[in-house]
Design a protein around this motif. Sequence first.
Motif, PDB file in Angstrom:
ATOM      1  N   TYR A   1       0.805  -1.219   0.000  1.00  0.00           N
ATOM      2  CA  TYR A   1       0.000   0.000   0.000  1.00  0.00           C
ATOM      3  C   TYR A   1       0.843   1.277   0.000  1.00  0.00           C
ATOM      4  O   TYR A   1       0.349   2.359  -0.325  1.00  0.00           O
ATOM      5  CB  TYR A   1      -0.953   0.011   1.207  1.00  0.00           C
ATOM      6  N   LYS A   2       2.136   1.166   0.351  1.00  0.00           N
ATOM      7  CA  LYS A   2       2.994   2.357   0.371  1.00  0.00           C
ATOM      8  C   LYS A   2       3.501   2.734  -1.018  1.00  0.00           C
ATOM      9  O   LYS A   2       3.977   3.857  -1.215  1.00  0.00           O
ATOM     10  CB  LYS A   2       4.183   2.132   1.310  1.00  0.00           C
ATOM     11  N   ASP A   3       3.395   1.823  -1.967  1.00  0.00           N
ATOM     12  CA  ASP A   3       3.779   2.167  -3.330  1.00  0.00           C
ATOM     13  C   ASP A   3       2.819   3.261  -3.824  1.00  0.00           C
ATOM     14  O   ASP A   3       1.592   3.140  -3.681  1.00  0.00           O
ATOM     15  CB  ASP A   3       3.658   0.930  -4.230  1.00  0.00           C
TER      16      ASP A   3
ATOM     17  N   TYR B   1      -1.179   3.001  -3.899  1.00  0.00           N
ATOM     18  CA  TYR B   1      -1.936   3.875  -2.990  1.00  0.00           C
ATOM     19  C   TYR B   1      -3.087   4.555  -3.723  1.00  0.00           C
ATOM     20  O   TYR B   1      -4.224   4.598  -3.241  1.00  0.00           O
ATOM     21  CB  TYR B   1      -0.999   4.918  -2.384  1.00  0.00           C
TER      22      TYR B   1
ATOM     23  N   ASN C   1       5.432  12.193  -4.365  1.00  0.00           N
ATOM     24  CA  ASN C   1       5.567  10.831  -4.894  1.00  0.00           C
ATOM     25  C   ASN C   1       4.819  10.636  -6.204  1.00  0.00           C
ATOM     26  O   ASN C   1       5.076   9.690  -6.951  1.00  0.00           O
ATOM     27  CB  ASN C   1       5.044   9.812  -3.874  1.00  0.00           C
TER      28      ASN C   1
END
Length: 665
Positions: free
Chosen positions: A479-481, A485, A516
């Motif tokens: 989920y941090k990608d 996300y 990001n």
Amino acid sequence: MKKIYNLLFIILILPLVSFSNEGKIDSQPEILFKYDKLKENQEKLRLQVEFNKAILLLEKEEYKKAIETFKVTSELLKVPSFLNIGIAYYKLGQIDNALLYLNNIYDYKEAIYSDTYSYISASYYLYLIKKERKYLETIVNITKKFKTLTEHSKRLVVDTFILLKDYELALKILETMEFPMNMKKALLHLKLKDYIKAERYLQRAKEESYNQSRTNLILWLMVYRDLKANDIQKLLDRLKELEKVKDTFKVNQKYPLKIFFNKAKYTPKEYLKFVTKFDKDRKIDFLFYFAPFVFSDKQEILYDISKGFIFNSEQNVESLEQMVKYNAKFIEIIQDDPIIRVNKMQSLLKEDSNSYIYYNLALCYAQISDFHNAYKYFSKAYKLNPGNKLYSVMTLISAEKINRDIKDKEYIVQNIKSKDGMYKYFGQTVYKEYVEPKFKVVFDPLTYNQTIFYKALDYLDKLAVNKITLEHPLFVEHYKDPLVYLMKSTIRREGENDYNYFARLQDKTPLNINNNFLEGPLVITKYYIDLLKAIGLFHKADLSLAGEESPSYLRTKALRELHNSNPKESLKILYTLQKKYKLEDKYTMYLIVASQLEDDKYNEALLQISLIKAILKDPGADFLTGVQLVQDLKLNSASQYFIEPYKDSLIDFKLLNFDSLLESM
């Protein structure tokens, strides 16, 4: 919300009344017959005849004669005569005189009840002259109070909604009218991008056309519809029809077909579909984003040996040392900005480079949307190591992306389907997902099922059959990608209605802390921007990063400047990037076209499109070239450029003066 309710209320109260023609909203003879007292004596009967004569003079554009006659009839028929005098002066361009008579009616509030049509018609023309919204609101407020409106009054209300850009309401009222008004309906459907209905009404209008001039206009609108609908076969047939009349054809001069930068080419609903239901292009971007880089290992040496290279022990050790050095450099490089990464990877190439070096470079090119170079290096990797199924399938997909024919395609497919080789599971799974859906993968994923690439491919599988949930491993474990996300945010929660869904997206989508999404691989930035447009927050997002000068971010900054109507700044950034990093990818080159168009450098934009066509052999550039040739009525030449549907999200085309045509119908 109250205003929308009021507008809808109008539709509910409009009855069906006969309507004799599709004419203009000018005051018509029907006004006269509301005045029964005119029949009481001969003098009034004479004025009735004079009024009718004046109407005919108005329709024949003999405005000065009409004005003199209406001044006579105004002794008895003050309001309708004043209206027509005002209209005649408006047509003559004598605006001060027109305002004198039209304001006389507008200030006479009793006419709202005694002569409703004249009052709202005067309001309509006052808007045309002064462009003050209050006159349109007057029409809306008056017409919603009456349960009976004539066809002429309905027509005026339709034109009011057209000026208000409320094309759906305009169409709904048109549907309550007895006269078909096919041309007006066709134009409204073109505005609403309903190209199927637009064609239907254009065809009806053509069948009832009364002269060649009108038929030519309809034919030109049909060509425009075919272009917008990407209906290539019908377009080609229509161009043949246009070829027969082109010697006397003038419509393209009055309503030129022109390429332009469209800030919002699609509706929010369409943008939302782009991020929730992937088309083929986004699926390919998705693949190149999640595909693994390949680190050098002993298998590469073993394969080289099997090809006939003989390594003694010393050579093997030296090769292994080179692999270790490459891996160390590569780990540093992949942390760089994607555009810088390409340049650094290029510097690692040597005449005797191994296949994985070419593969990794190809993947880097794909992540900045330079698919021509991606294909070039995927194919080199495959030729050096044809047993690697991942290299093979990437060669096929990148070739398809740039419409490149591969001579030994059958041989590559046989290699992918065989039981021998390297990266067998991933190679066959990607082949099934992107090339041949009915193909059966014969290998198990083994430890590959722990990789993000495996989960990404599984995501595509489930997305195709609407079985994506928040529990999917891609969302749970990665989920941090940044791309994951964003994708996760678009998944509806259980029991979430449309209102709550959009409210959550608007509240939770990052608008400020979003670095990001602005400087990584292009697939992330494109997804983020489509999402912002889907929820109406593109112009509220902060797309600037203080002090940041990475090339990927600068390219995003160029896009932002373009949307902020600063095309000169956008071009400055893009030209600098091109010069420094030798960018010749499709995304950058189309950004340049869009900026040139926004900067009114039309001829330069056409040259840039020709450059895209020459370098990239892009079907989109072909299509835009065809559009320009159609405008120039070089129809035989144009036909060869319409090969594939047009998809670019920045460059669009339109008919100039289309709105004035719609408003005059």
